[in-house]
Every structure is written in C-alpha cells, then in structure tokens.
Design an enzyme around this catalytic site. Structure first.
Site: not given
Ligand code: TEU
Length: 563
Positions: A21, A98, A199, A254, A329-330
C-alpha cells in the site's frame, strides 16, 4: 518440442489488494507494486500475473468487474498502471492481466441495462430464465453457497450466477457478448500488456438445456457441470483467431474441472487456443471425504499428489504445456497445507516443496509470499473471515448441515482463501511494512519472524533458495524441456523423479516425512553435480534423507538411459 519464452519463464502472482500500500489507505495499490519491482527483479522472475485491477464493487475482491477499462479507484489510476507496465518492461518483466469474462459485476452497465426489461440491447447478455413451477430453473448451487439463481423482480426472471449473486454469468452463446469481450481484450493488448490469465474460462459454455446436476454436499447441484461445456473450445478458437494470435502473448486458462484429455485441447501445442492451463486435481486431494466439499483439516497427501503431478507431466509432454503451482490467492499457504509450518521445519519444508515443483516440466507460478514461506493465518473465530466464500460457507453449513461451529471452524480456517490474502510481510515494522494505515485484513502475527527484509539479510533464507531455483531453470534446457520419470512410485513419503534428455539427466529427491529415510541415488548421479540442496552439511552420498531434506543431482557424463 517448440521452444518459446513463456515455457522458459517463471511467473509471480500478485494479489494487488494485499501486496503493498503506497498511500496509507490500508489497501495495496499499483504504485505499491511499482515500488517493489526491484525486489521481484532480484528474485529473478520474468512475468507478473496481476489479479484483477479493474473497477469493481469488491464483492469478490475484484473478480466482480463493473468496468473492464477503468482502474479500481483503491488501486490508483490508468496512468499509474501505464507507469507500472512501462517500468516493469524496462526491467525486463512482463505483465499478464487477469481476464474475468465468465461473469461481470451486477454493477456493470451491461447488466444494469439487461435487467431493465426483456427487450433492450443487452437483454440477452446474461442467462435469464423464467421460474419453473415458481422456483429456480434448476438445482445448481453457487460456488459461494446457496442457489446459483437469483430472482429479479424487474424482469420477473432468475439470472444465473455460478459465484456470488453480484457476479451474473455472461451468455457466451450471444455473439454480441463475444464481440464486446474480444474488442475489450484487443484494447488492452494495444496498451502493450503481455498476456492474460483467464478466470474460470472452462465454465463459459453452459450445458445445453441447463439440466439439473448431481447433488454436492447434499444441498445443491454441482456447478462443475458447467466445466468444459459444448462450445468452450469453439469460443476459445474464435478468441485466438480474433485477438490472441495477433499479439505475442502468454495465455493461461484457469480451467476449473479440467481433465488431462480436455487440457490437451485447451493447451494444444498447435497454438489454436491457449498456451497452458491451471488444473485443480492436485489441489483437491485434501477435500472433505464426509461432505464432498473443500473444507477439511486434512493435510495434502503426498502419495496421491506425486501420482497426480506425474500423470500431468507424462500426459502433456510433447502435446501441450503444464503450469506448475501449489499456491495462489484461492489456496491456503502450501507450507501449512503440505509442509510443516513449525519453527523447526517451516523453512526446510518450504524449500523441499519448491524443489519438487520447480524442477518439473512446465511454467512455474510463485504466489506472493510463497518465496518467504509465509504460512496460514491463526483464525480463532468465524468473525475473522473476510472472504465471501468462507463467510457464506460457515453460515450455510451451520444452518443447513447443522455442523457444530467448533468442528467447522478449523475446517474452514485450514482451507480459507483468506490464508493467502493476509498482507505481504515486508518487514518487522508495524503492519509488516505493508501499510502505514489500518490494513483491510489483519497481518499474520508471525510477521516479525517471517518477512522479506529478514530473508534478504540471510543467505540461507527461502527467498534465496527460490532465487537459485529460478536461476537454475533459466540456465537449463534440461529443467525446462526434459522428459519426466517418477521413481519409487509407491513410496508415501519420498518424492523422487528423474528428468532427462538424450545426453543429460537430473535426479530430484525429497523426503516429505518427519523421519529420516534411507535413500542412495544411483552412482551416475552421485558422480554428477549437486545443483541445489536445502540442508547444509549433509551429502547425498550419506544415503539418507533427513525430514524434508531435498536435493537435485545432475548426471553430466553424457551417458544416461531413457525411461
Ligand atoms: O476461482 C474459480 C474457482 O473455481 C474458485 O471457486 C476456486 O477454485 C475456489 O475458490 C477454491 O476454493 C476464480 C478466481 O480465482 C477466484 O478468486 C474467484 O472468486 C472466482 O473465480 C470467481 O471469479
């Protein structure tokens, strides 16, 4: 195999909200990223993948886009982006954007117009359906809990949202939707970006007739029924023809729900669709066996993991291209999920994990903080969760499955996406040097011990280990293009494999257990060169692997044998 830059690159994923930030509002931003380009250059990465930076109400932290061609105000201005892009390019770093086009935000002008009535120009831009016997059109559930259908009084119809109700799915069957998406992509390419991460691109073509899906977790139909739909490859070939093939880009899909066979189509080496895909089989191995969803306290199991990674290495070799990732990030922090984040083993197990990932064939992806061995956050109450996926799951599973909070909390805490979204830990200063304000999400309290400044000051840190792995890849055709052979395939603790070309081969050996194991490499490797080792003062000649010990040996004798 055709050699090209995106096969030889290492990608670093930045989640801008949590990276750095620069203006003290507690939210990361583009100028904060720009201030850290020299850090990334030092690490040695080639490409930055920026999670979404476009205008968004942030229901899903930017994955709900309300204007694809404006910068989210918290992140800065288009001028800030252009400055970042230009400075990154000056430093030899490419930037991949993205692309979130399975859905938009419900605050996008397209949706605002579409929901007005059934006759406007955008009325068919989304998936609207009449109620069936007064209910939702089918049994699909949202990935973020609840039904995948939201009733809209204005139109007297439901609209589909595979994710949050503020993320309505676009209707890709409508050629006008494809026109709008492709022309937006073209304008971003004309700005000089270097590619797209797409995505949930595997979900854009819905099954004909939108049929009910098999129940998941006993509540709703599995939205995974939308993966690899009837026209998805047709749409991607059109995207490639009209946009991607006109620029020198890196593209990664993805592809939730992708199989090996489907991946050969998405990432076909004929260049007709994408360069590579993210598969998710390996990061679904520790899901909940009782309820069929992701929430569990299970560790990632090594034996199925190494078999799955081997399947993809062997399956795509010569016909398509792998991405290599264990973090994003997921996903929760891999050192907690697969390694051991105790003081004794955290760094060594992080280096062990990185070794087996970075020595495989494919393009490696490093998620911010992975190079520091940042670990999961110690969640103590459901109120600490910020991510709608975790928040919604907690309330749905307590209400509908009557799961006890004391049982559910640790399951969600272990797998929550928030584990990856706590601020990047730059230093031992307040807020880990991430912000001079109040961070939008609490910093992991271990930032005083785990931070970039400390690791940059210590030559045996995880940072410098990643730096060396990246440098090895940059200098070795064998690491990038060599073939793969899994050794000791049934050993549940040792992950040992070979990479080989006709005249060269390397051996990767790693012990994913907390007990010493006997292992002696074949003589031709022992006589070779030790490329990297995560433990000082030990030698492969000793014939034993300590807990989380890993090393790579290269046989350069010119005499090696194919699998
Ligand atoms: O994620 C797609 C997805 O399948 C997610 O449900 C992910 O696998 C899951 O959160 C794992 O627990 C993409 C993006 O990476 C995610 O950040 C977004 O929330 C989602 O699509 C919707 O755009």
């Amino acid at each position: 195999m055709k050699k090209t830059w995106w096969k030889e690159s290492v990608v670093y994923q930045i989640y801008p909200r949590s990276f750095c930030d620069s203006d003290g509002d507690g939210i990361g931003d583009l100028n904060g990223i720009r201030s850290k380009l020299d850090y990334l250059k030092k690490l040695g990465i080639d490409v930055i993948w920026l999670s979404p930076i476009y205008q968004s109400p942030n229901d899903d932290n930017g994955y709900d886009i309300s204007d694809y061609e404006k910068i989210m105000k918290e992140f800065g201005t288009m001028e800030d982006f252009e400055a970042l892009l230009s400075e990154a390019h000056e430093k030899g770093i490419k930037i991949v954007m993205d692309l979130v086009v399975n859905h938009t935000s419900d605050e996008h002008r397209w949706f605002i117009e579409s929901r007005r009535d059934r006759e406007n120009e955008k009325s068919d831009f989304y998936l609207w359906r009449d109620p069936v016997s007064g209910h939702e059109p089918n049994n699909w559930g949202s990935c973020f809990s609840g039904s995948a259908w939201q009733y809209d009084e204005g139109r007297g119809q439901y609209y589909l949202h595979l994710f949050s109700k503020k993320q309505p799915d676009l209707n890709w069957e409508n050629p006008k939707v494809r026109d709008e998406v492709f022309s937006m992509m073209e304008r971003w390419c004309e700005k000089g970006i270097d590619g797209f991460r797409m995505d949930v691109i595997s979900l854009i073509s819905k099954p004909e007739g939108l049929p009910d899906a098999p129940l998941r977790g006993g509540l709703y139909g599995d939205p995974g029924i939308c993966a690899n739909g009837p026209h998805v490859h047709e749409y991607l070939k059109e995207m490639n023809r009209r946009v991607l093939s006109r620029h020198e880009l890196m593209t990664v899909g993805e592809t939730a729900g992708v199989t090996l066979e489907e991946a050969k189509k998405y990432a076909n080496s004929d260049g007709s669709e994408l360069n590579m895909v993210f598969q998710f089989e390996h990061v679904s191995l520790d899901g909940n066996r009782d309820y069929g969803f992701k929430w569990s306290t299970e560790k990632m199991p090594l034996l199925p993991l190494k078999k799955n990674l081997a399947k993809w290495q062997l399956g795509l070799d010569g016909v398509a291209w792998n991405s290599l990732f264990l973090c994003n990030h997921d996903q929760p922090r891999i050192v907690s999920r697969l390694g051991n984040d105790s003081a004794e083993y955290r760094e060594r197990s992080a280096k062990c994990i990185a070794t087996i990932l970075h020595m495989m064939q494919g393009t490696p992806y490093i998620y911010q903080g992975e190079e520091l061995a940042m670990s999961n956050y110690p969640f103590k109450s459901p109120e600490e969760f910020k991510d709608l996926e975790s928040v919604n799951a907690y309330s749905e599973l307590t209400e509908k499955l009557k799961l006890e909070g004391s049982k559910l909390l640790p399951m969600i805490a272990a797998k929550s996406r928030d584990n990856a979204r706590t601020p990047m830990q730059w230093s031992a200063e307040e807020n880990a040097g991430f912000t001079s304000g109040k961070p939008w999400i609490p910093v992991n309290p271990n930032y005083r011990e785990i931070n970039a400044e400390e690791e940059l000051s210590r030559s045996d840190s995880v940072f410098y280990y990643y730096q060396k792995l990246i440098s090895l890849r940059h200098s070795s055709e064998l690491i990038v293009y060599g073939h793969f052979e899994l050794l000791l395939p049934e050993d549940p603790e040792l992950f040992v494999y070979r990479r080989y070309l006709p005249d060269r081969e390397l051996l990767v050996a790693a012990n994913f257990s907390e007990r010493e194991r006997e292992y002696l490499p074949e003589e031709r490797f022992l006589a070779g060169e030790l490329l990297i080792h995560n433990m000082e003062g030990r030698s492969p000649q000793g014939g034993r692997l300590a807990p989380y010990e890993a090393y790579v040996l290269e046989n350069r004798s010119g005499v090696c044998h194919d699998a």
